[in-house]
Design a protein around this motif. Structure first.
Motif, PDB file in Angstrom:
ATOM      1  N   TRP A   1       0.830  -1.220   0.000  1.00 39.95           N
ATOM      2  CA  TRP A   1       0.000   0.000   0.000  1.00 39.95           C
ATOM      3  C   TRP A   1       0.859   1.262   0.000  1.00 39.95           C
ATOM      4  O   TRP A   1       0.427   2.310  -0.437  1.00 39.95           O
ATOM      5  CB  TRP A   1      -0.899   0.036   1.246  1.00 39.95           C
TER       6      TRP A   1
ATOM      7  N   HIS B   1      -9.587   5.271  -5.560  1.00 46.40           N
ATOM      8  CA  HIS B   1     -10.281   5.865  -4.403  1.00 46.40           C
ATOM      9  C   HIS B   1     -11.278   6.930  -4.854  1.00 46.40           C
ATOM     10  O   HIS B   1     -12.358   7.056  -4.291  1.00 46.40           O
ATOM     11  CB  HIS B   1      -9.266   6.561  -3.487  1.00 46.40           C
TER      12      HIS B   1
ATOM     13  N   ALA C   1     -11.780   1.273  -3.693  1.00 52.99           N
ATOM     14  CA  ALA C   1     -10.845   1.578  -2.604  1.00 52.99           C
ATOM     15  C   ALA C   1     -11.500   2.452  -1.530  1.00 52.99           C
ATOM     16  O   ALA C   1     -11.254   2.282  -0.333  1.00 52.99           O
ATOM     17  CB  ALA C   1      -9.612   2.265  -3.174  1.00 52.99           C
ATOM     18  N   SER C   2     -12.313   3.415  -1.976  1.00 54.43           N
ATOM     19  CA  SER C   2     -13.155   4.212  -1.062  1.00 54.43           C
ATOM     20  C   SER C   2     -14.571   4.171  -1.632  1.00 54.43           C
ATOM     21  O   SER C   2     -14.753   3.916  -2.823  1.00 54.43           O
ATOM     22  CB  SER C   2     -12.724   5.686  -1.037  1.00 54.43           C
TER      23      SER C   2
ATOM     24  N   ALA D   1      -5.654   4.896   8.742  1.00 52.58           N
ATOM     25  CA  ALA D   1      -5.783   4.400   7.366  1.00 52.58           C
ATOM     26  C   ALA D   1      -6.830   5.242   6.638  1.00 52.58           C
ATOM     27  O   ALA D   1      -7.830   4.736   6.121  1.00 52.58           O
ATOM     28  CB  ALA D   1      -6.125   2.912   7.340  1.00 52.58           C
ATOM     29  N   CYS D   2      -6.576   6.541   6.621  1.00 50.12           N
ATOM     30  CA  CYS D   2      -7.559   7.534   6.157  1.00 50.12           C
ATOM     31  C   CYS D   2      -7.765   7.524   4.660  1.00 50.12           C
ATOM     32  O   CYS D   2      -8.712   8.156   4.170  1.00 50.12           O
ATOM     33  CB  CYS D   2      -7.110   8.925   6.587  1.00 50.12           C
ATOM     34  N   GLY D   3      -6.853   6.861   3.876  1.00 50.67           N
ATOM     35  CA  GLY D   3      -6.970   6.955   2.423  1.00 50.67           C
ATOM     36  C   GLY D   3      -6.878   8.416   2.013  1.00 50.67           C
ATOM     37  O   GLY D   3      -6.132   9.203   2.614  1.00 50.67           O
TER      38      GLY D   3
ATOM     39  N   TYR E   1     -13.313  10.893   4.693  1.00 53.25           N
ATOM     40  CA  TYR E   1     -14.008  10.950   5.988  1.00 53.25           C
ATOM     41  C   TYR E   1     -13.397  12.064   6.836  1.00 53.25           C
ATOM     42  O   TYR E   1     -14.118  12.791   7.523  1.00 53.25           O
ATOM     43  CB  TYR E   1     -13.884   9.608   6.724  1.00 53.25           C
TER      44      TYR E   1
ATOM     45  N   VAL F   1      -0.479   4.928   5.177  1.00 47.11           N
ATOM     46  CA  VAL F   1       0.853   4.528   4.725  1.00 47.11           C
ATOM     47  C   VAL F   1       1.126   4.991   3.279  1.00 47.11           C
ATOM     48  O   VAL F   1       2.269   5.007   2.831  1.00 47.11           O
ATOM     49  CB  VAL F   1       0.994   2.988   4.883  1.00 47.11           C
TER      50      VAL F   1
ATOM     51  N   ASP G   1       2.584   4.291   9.312  1.00 51.76           N
ATOM     52  CA  ASP G   1       2.223   2.878   9.197  1.00 51.76           C
ATOM     53  C   ASP G   1       1.586   2.431  10.515  1.00 51.76           C
ATOM     54  O   ASP G   1       2.204   2.577  11.574  1.00 51.76           O
ATOM     55  CB  ASP G   1       3.493   2.064   8.900  1.00 51.76           C
ATOM     56  N   LEU G   2       0.380   1.897  10.443  1.00 50.45           N
ATOM     57  CA  LEU G   2      -0.318   1.495  11.674  1.00 50.45           C
ATOM     58  C   LEU G   2       0.414   0.375  12.403  1.00 50.45           C
ATOM     59  O   LEU G   2       0.187   0.153  13.583  1.00 50.45           O
ATOM     60  CB  LEU G   2      -1.738   1.009  11.351  1.00 50.45           C
ATOM     61  N   ARG G   3       1.319  -0.316  11.698  1.00 50.15           N
ATOM     62  CA  ARG G   3       2.049  -1.410  12.354  1.00 50.15           C
ATOM     63  C   ARG G   3       3.121  -0.890  13.288  1.00 50.15           C
ATOM     64  O   ARG G   3       3.577  -1.597  14.172  1.00 50.15           O
ATOM     65  CB  ARG G   3       2.678  -2.347  11.315  1.00 50.15           C
TER      66      ARG G   3
ATOM     67  N   VAL H   1     -10.009  -2.525   6.962  1.00 52.77           N
ATOM     68  CA  VAL H   1      -8.549  -2.389   7.043  1.00 52.77           C
ATOM     69  C   VAL H   1      -7.965  -3.403   8.029  1.00 52.77           C
ATOM     70  O   VAL H   1      -6.956  -4.051   7.734  1.00 52.77           O
ATOM     71  CB  VAL H   1      -8.145  -0.951   7.456  1.00 52.77           C
TER      72      VAL H   1
ATOM     73  N   PHE I   1      -4.641  -7.111   7.716  1.00 55.95           N
ATOM     74  CA  PHE I   1      -3.385  -7.500   8.354  1.00 55.95           C
ATOM     75  C   PHE I   1      -3.458  -8.999   8.648  1.00 55.95           C
ATOM     76  O   PHE I   1      -4.546  -9.511   8.956  1.00 55.95           O
ATOM     77  CB  PHE I   1      -3.188  -6.742   9.672  1.00 55.95           C
TER      78      PHE I   1
HETATM   79  C1  LIG Z   1      -9.826   0.293   1.640  1.00 52.66           C
HETATM   80  S1  LIG Z   1      -8.799   1.706   1.890  1.00 52.66           S
HETATM   81  C2  LIG Z   1      -9.794   2.670   3.013  1.00 52.66           C
HETATM   82  C3  LIG Z   1      -9.377   4.119   3.090  1.00 52.66           C
HETATM   83  C4  LIG Z   1     -10.324   5.024   3.891  1.00 52.66           C
HETATM   84  N1  LIG Z   1     -10.481   4.584   5.251  1.00 52.66           N
HETATM   85  C5  LIG Z   1     -11.647   5.136   3.181  1.00 52.66           C
HETATM   86  O1  LIG Z   1     -12.556   4.360   3.502  1.00 52.66           O
HETATM   87  O2  LIG Z   1     -11.776   5.983   2.292  1.00 52.66           O
HETATM   88  C6  LIG Z   1      -7.531   1.045   2.946  1.00 52.66           C
HETATM   89  C7  LIG Z   1      -6.470   2.060   3.346  1.00 52.66           C
HETATM   90  O3  LIG Z   1      -5.609   1.463   4.314  1.00 52.66           O
HETATM   91  C8  LIG Z   1      -4.318   1.970   4.108  1.00 52.66           C
HETATM   92  N2  LIG Z   1      -3.342   1.082   4.748  1.00 52.66           N
HETATM   93  C9  LIG Z   1      -3.086  -0.205   4.438  1.00 52.66           C
HETATM   94  N3  LIG Z   1      -2.115  -0.686   5.249  1.00 52.66           N
HETATM   95  C10 LIG Z   1      -1.774   0.327   6.091  1.00 52.66           C
HETATM   96  C11 LIG Z   1      -0.841   0.447   7.137  1.00 52.66           C
HETATM   97  N4  LIG Z   1      -0.052  -0.587   7.485  1.00 52.66           N
HETATM   98  N5  LIG Z   1      -0.731   1.614   7.799  1.00 52.66           N
HETATM   99  C12 LIG Z   1      -1.515   2.682   7.435  1.00 52.66           C
HETATM  100  N6  LIG Z   1      -2.419   2.628   6.444  1.00 52.66           N
HETATM  101  C13 LIG Z   1      -2.562   1.455   5.777  1.00 52.66           C
HETATM  102  C14 LIG Z   1      -4.196   1.998   2.597  1.00 52.66           C
HETATM  103  O4  LIG Z   1      -3.142   2.820   2.150  1.00 52.66           O
HETATM  104  C15 LIG Z   1      -5.580   2.502   2.196  1.00 52.66           C
HETATM  105  O5  LIG Z   1      -5.607   3.902   2.079  1.00 52.66           O
END
Ligand SMILES: C[S@@+](CC[C@H](N)C(=O)[O-])C[C@H]1O[C@@H](n2cnc3c(N)ncnc32)[C@H](O)[C@@H]1O
Length: 288
Positions: free
Chosen positions: A23, A36, A44-45, A73-75, A79, A95, A122-124, A141, A145
């Protein structure tokens, strides 16, 4: 990831590190941003009119504005800017560099840049020491993982929330297909795999016993070369959600059927989990 067709696994293996979507990759993320923002699908969104409705629901579940809300994971911040327009201070983390840049642009455009702090993270390995009043993790999201990492991701979120603060997580409990594989193909002008015209083969595999779901896409180019990538989900059954959240430092308050006001049942395909960060003192074992 470029592969010779003969090197492809016959069945996609969940979380295969060789082909799992990165990602945070800047090129992939630029292509993802296009998906998105595309208003012809909810890929994606979601489409904006759906998001408007969902934000109204979130506002009823979140503390009254102004609160400091983490959009994890705001994309592209779709929102985040709406929560800010309602008066919240929003920290938007993702990320992906292209989606975060978009979130910043959008906040400026909507006149809420003073209320939205969008950053790549990165949320990790979230090391945010802010004590947010609430957090949201929207659109499937957590299950993206690997199963063993999900409690740790929740613990990271717990450590950046104040005691008792709500976390709202939207999760998919099961895909809308039976056990096994569904496949299709189409010719596309571009996809997450390439900006060139190609043949795109799409497979989705639901393994009911392992409770996993994989979407694998293979691009076939004019010269016969292929590129492949996949996204995997490790799903959790409704009855196991409280224990997953407890391992992450949360107590579950309510689980709703998708975005409705009704409680989830065994028939729910997606849920909105409203959990509360457990009090730090309650998590310390009593001194004997
Ligand atoms: C399905 S999209 C949802 C985005 C947003 N929440 C929305 O609904 O519009 C998933 C998001 O998770 C983010 N993502 C995936 N793995 C991540 C990580 N390890 N840390 C932060 N963000 C992550 C991606 O980059 C992507 O923007």
């Amino acid at each position: 990831m470029t592969r010779r067709p003969s090197r492809l696994e016959a069945w996609p293996r969940p979380f295969d590190p060789h082909v799992e979507l990165d990602w945070g990759d800047p090129i992939v993320n630029r292509r993802l941003l296009r998906e998105h923002l595309d208003q012809t699908h909810d890929g994606a969104s979601r489409r904006l009119r759906v998001i408007d409705k969902q934000v109204r629901r979130l506002l009823r579940l979140l503390p009254r504005p102004p609160a400091h809300v983490l959009d994890a994971a705001c994309g592209p911040g779709l929102y985040s800017v709406r929560l800010a327009a309602a008066g919240h201070h929003v920290t938007a983390l993702d990320v992906g560099p292209a989606v975060v840049a978009h979130a910043r642009r959008l906040a400026r455009q909507d006149g809420v840049d003073g209320l939205v702090d969008a950053r790549v993270a990165d949320l990790r390995d979230l090391a945010d020491v802010t004590e947010y009043d609430a957090a949201v993790l929207i659109y499937h999201v957590l299950e993206a993982f690997p199963r063993r990492d999900q409690p740790a991701v929740l613990r990271r979120l717990a450590s950046s929330l104040r005691d008792g603060a709500p976390l709202i997580v939207e999760m998919r409990l099961r895909p809308d297909q039976p056990d096994g594989r569904v496949s299709s193909w189409e010719v596309v002008r571009g996809s997450l795999l390439s900006d060139r015209r190609h043949l795109l083969l799409v497979e989705t595999v639901h393994d009911r016993s392992a409770n996993t779901y994989v979407l694998r896409e293979t691009a076939v180019f004019d010269d016969g070369s292929t590129a492949v990538q996949q996204t995997s989900s490790a799903l959790t059954r409704l009855g196991a959600l409280p224990s997953l959240f407890a391992r992450g430092g949360f107590a579950v308050d309510a689980i709703y059927d998708g975005w409705t006001r009704f409680r989830a049942t065994d028939l729910s395909d997606t849920v909105l989990v409203v959990a509360r960060r457990r009090h730090r003192l309650a998590m310390v074992p009593p001194v004997s």
